[in-house]
Design a protein around this motif. Structure first.
Motif, PDB file in Angstrom:
ATOM      1  N   MET A 127       0.832  -1.178   0.000  1.00 17.73           N
ATOM      2  CA  MET A 127       0.000   0.000   0.000  1.00 17.73           C
ATOM      3  C   MET A 127       0.886   1.255   0.000  1.00 17.73           C
ATOM      4  SD  MET A 127      -3.015   0.952   2.639  1.00 17.73           S
ATOM      5  CE  MET A 127      -2.503   2.253   3.724  1.00 17.73           C
ATOM      6  N   THR A 130       1.731   4.805   1.029  1.00 15.95           N
ATOM      7  CA  THR A 130       1.354   5.587   2.210  1.00 15.95           C
ATOM      8  C   THR A 130       1.053   7.046   1.893  1.00 15.95           C
ATOM      9  OG1 THR A 130       3.684   6.061   2.671  1.00 15.95           O
ATOM     10  CG2 THR A 130       2.715   4.121   3.751  1.00 15.95           C
ATOM     11  N   ASN A 143      -4.092   8.908  -1.110  1.00 19.74           N
ATOM     12  CA  ASN A 143      -5.365   8.731  -0.406  1.00 19.74           C
ATOM     13  C   ASN A 143      -6.269   7.762  -1.166  1.00 19.74           C
ATOM     14  OD1 ASN A 143      -6.696  10.170  -2.468  1.00 19.74           O
ATOM     15  ND2 ASN A 143      -6.833  12.058  -1.284  1.00 19.74           N
ATOM     16  N   GLU A 144      -7.453   7.502  -0.623  1.00 22.38           N
ATOM     17  CA  GLU A 144      -8.376   6.525  -1.220  1.00 22.38           C
ATOM     18  C   GLU A 144      -8.848   6.930  -2.622  1.00 22.38           C
ATOM     19  OE1 GLU A 144     -10.332   9.459   1.332  1.00 22.38           O
ATOM     20  OE2 GLU A 144      -8.907   7.912   1.880  1.00 22.38           O
ATOM     21  N   LYS A 145      -8.713   8.186  -2.985  1.00 20.64           N
ATOM     22  CA  LYS A 145      -9.110   8.646  -4.321  1.00 20.64           C
ATOM     23  C   LYS A 145      -7.937   8.649  -5.298  1.00 20.64           C
ATOM     24  CE  LYS A 145     -12.908  11.464  -2.679  1.00 20.64           C
ATOM     25  NZ  LYS A 145     -13.462  12.817  -2.561  1.00 20.64           N
ATOM     26  N   LYS A 171      -1.145  12.663  -0.589  1.00 21.81           N
ATOM     27  CA  LYS A 171      -1.470  13.167   0.748  1.00 21.81           C
ATOM     28  C   LYS A 171      -0.223  13.146   1.603  1.00 21.81           C
ATOM     29  CE  LYS A 171      -2.503   8.916   3.220  1.00 21.81           C
ATOM     30  NZ  LYS A 171      -3.401   8.215   4.107  1.00 21.81           N
TER      31      LYS A 171
END
Length: 155
Positions: free
Chosen positions: A1, A3, A6-8, A12
């Motif tokens: 993943m 880091t 972001n989910e979109k 970030k």
């Protein structure tokens, strides 16, 4: 993943609020290679813009302090110390620059050390470019770091 995504799928800054403060230290290195004439003028205080290494020292410290302004995902940290050392290498017509940065915080100080030695090298270039436009900045890397969850590192 990843880091820093972001989910979109957008960039970030990682949330470090749950991490504990620890003492951290990083040492980074850069090198600037130049003509013998330029190196001799630096050593003999003959650069028209002033004392090259003194100005580069201050520039490196400023670089460390401003790292989060230059590197988008870099956190502002509590920098508690920064020093630079200049090692003149007559044989290779170069100056090795070491930046030592310390902080007390939730994230490391590696980027500050790297930014400090790079900014110092760029300052040397700027101050000496009238004498030598062929200077080369190279060998920028982390030498060592201590503290934090990932532990110690030595190049």
């Amino acid at each position: 993943m990843l880091t820093h995504i972001n989910e979109k799928g957008y960039a970030k800054m990682v949330d470090i609020s749950e991490k504990n403060d620890t003492k951290r230290k990083a040492i980074a290195k850069s090198k600037i290679t130049m003509s013998k004439e330029a190196l001799d003028k630096i050593k003999n205080g003959q650069i028209k813009k002033g004392d090259v290494l003194s100005v580069a020292q201050v520039a490196g410290i400023m670089g460390a302090k401003n790292t989060s302004m230059n590197i988008p995902m870099c956190h502002q940290i509590n920098l508690v110390g920064c020093d630079l050392e200049f090692e003149i290498d007559d044989e290779n017509c170069s100056i090795n620059i070491y930046a030592i940065c310390k902080c007390l915080g939730k994230t490391g100080v590696e980027m500050e050390a790297l930014n400090a030695c790079t900014t110092a090298a760029l300052t040397i270039y700027d101050m000496c470019k009238a004498v030598d436009k062929k200077m080369v900045i190279s060998d920028i890397h982390l030498v060592e770091k201590t503290g934090g969850k990932s532990g110690d590192f030595e190049f």
